[in-house]
Design a protein around this motif. Structure first.
Motif, PDB file in Angstrom:
ATOM      1  N   VAL A  51       1.555  -1.340   0.055  1.00  0.00           N
ATOM      2  CA  VAL A  51      -0.546  -0.465  -0.154  1.00  0.00           C
ATOM      3  C   VAL A  51       1.059   1.047   0.172  1.00  0.00           C
ATOM      4  N   TRP A  53       0.213   5.573   1.225  1.00  0.00           N
ATOM      5  CA  TRP A  53      -0.393   5.788   1.528  1.00  0.00           C
ATOM      6  C   TRP A  53       0.095   7.301   1.600  1.00  0.00           C
ATOM      7  N   ASN A  83      -3.488  -1.454   6.714  1.00  0.00           N
ATOM      8  CA  ASN A  83      -4.001  -2.270   5.682  1.00  0.00           C
ATOM      9  C   ASN A  83      -5.280  -2.638   5.295  1.00  0.00           C
TER      10      ASN A  83
END
Ligand code: 1HN
Length: 366
Positions: A51, A53, A83
């Motif tokens: 991921v 961000w 997550n």
């Protein structure tokens, strides 16, 4: 999950077996061959997704929390990074937690301790400080500070400062998974600041030097704050001295100066520099990593997915995910801060690493 491979479970269901399984289930028991292939994967199967961000998406929301809750009521005013596959345990990746904490000038969060180990990486603002077991540390952008497990700690921002945001990193999902987490609020709310401000870094932070006298009796690193300027300087000097790693670029680990080992028993941390145009070779290893872009712009390809990042973005690399990093600028270097669970992985004898394919090494980005 049957597998037609010698040595793997491959038992077809029959009426007799199904009734046998249900008899076992009533007794809180089961036949291993029904689950063996699942619980013994051929290689690590991370549940966590890679991921990214983006700070530019999150920053306003982090600042919004200043008006919505007081630090006092919230305990800590933190936006945690979730997550998508690990929501049940508030993990950003693997057994690591991360979040963005924000404090106003003049605020102080009450002192506490817990069995989880924690760290901060400062993102923006003036006047932030952390107190660990009586040691007050002033904090600036890209400084890295430890709050080791069991230490009393509190954070604040000086009245003449500005709103401050930093990244928290903890092994709290791990400690909870091990069912070993304790938490306590300091009996006086605040600690006495018993030492000279920044004494830890002034005493133990000079590269290659150690005080000739005095003893350190705590189980954790005596160096609690790692400042950005000497860190960046060390990376630039290292970059002049050699090529660094084909997989990681010019990378240095933050260490406990007494042991030469990782900063905390369960968490390791590093800073890596990618030279202008540098692209690392892809590899994979066990252990989970959370990165913060300390400087520059670039991209990472993680488990086949490309993520474009810029300063202050945070991203994760799950265990055994193939990954490579690139600096997309031809003139500026890029720096990636990271923390990881490698001390745990190594202590348990679980570290493995493997090169993946071959992209020709340090190729310029075209
Ligand atoms: C904690 O103690 C802090 O001390 C920040 O600032 C985040 C997240 C989970 C558990 C404890 C802090 C935390 C935390």
């Amino acid at each position: 999950m049957r597998e037609a491979v010698a040595g793997r479970a491959n038992v077809e269901d029959t009426k007799e077996l199904l009734s046998y399984y249900s008899d076992l289930e009533k007794l809180e028991a089961g036949a291993l061959w029904t689950v063996a292939n699942k619980i013994e994967p051929w290689f690590p199967q991370s549940v966590s997704a890679p991921v990214l961000w983006r700070y530019r998406d999150l920053r306003d929301h982090v600042l919004r929390s200043l008006d919505l809750v007081t630090a006092e009521k919230a305990g800590r005013r933190v936006i945690y990074l979730a997550n998508p596959h690990r929501r049940d345990v508030s993990a950003a990746v693997g057994w690591l937690y991360t979040g963005l904490q924000v404090m106003q000038p003049g605020e102080v969060a009450s002192s506490h301790q817990h069995s989880a180990s924690a760290l901060r990486f400062i993102m923006e603002g003036e006047g932030a400080y952390t107190v660990v077991d009586g040691h007050k540390m002033t904090l600036k952008e890209n400084d890295f500070v430890l709050t080791p497990n069991g230490s009393w700690h509190e954070h604040g921002v000086e009245a003449q400062g500005t709103p401050c945001i930093w990244q928290d990193g903890l092994d709290i999902p791990l400690v909870n998974a091990l069912e070993a987490n304790f938490f306590a609020v300091h009996p006086n709310g605040r600690q006495e600041m018993t030492y000279a401000v920044d004494d830890s870094t002034h005493t133990y932070g000079a590269p290659g030097l150690m005080p000739a006298s005095g003893t350190w009796s705590k189980s954790y690193s005596p160096l609690l704050k790692y400042e950005w300027a000497p860190t960046y300087d060390a990376l630039q000097r290292y970059a002049k001295a050699g090529e660094g790693s084909a997989f990681d670029g010019v990378m240095m680990n933050y260490i406990n100066p007494l042991t030469g080992g990782p900063v905390m028993q369960t968490i390791g941390a590093s800073m890596q520099l990618l030279r202008p145009g540098e692209r690392t070779k892809a590899h994979r290893h066990t252990g989970s990593f959370v990165y913060q872009v300390a400087k520059g712009k670039g991209y990472s390809i993680i488990a086949g997915k490309r993520f474009e990042w810029e300063a202050r973005d945070i991203f994760c690399v799950p265990s055994w995910a193939v990954h490579e990093h690139g600096n997309s600028s031809d003139s500026e270097d890029a720096c990636l801060f990271a923390f990881n669970d490698l001390p745990v992985i190594r202590a348990l004898g679980l570290y493995r690493e493997e090169a993946f394919g071959d992209n020709g090494g340090h190729q310029p980005v075209t």
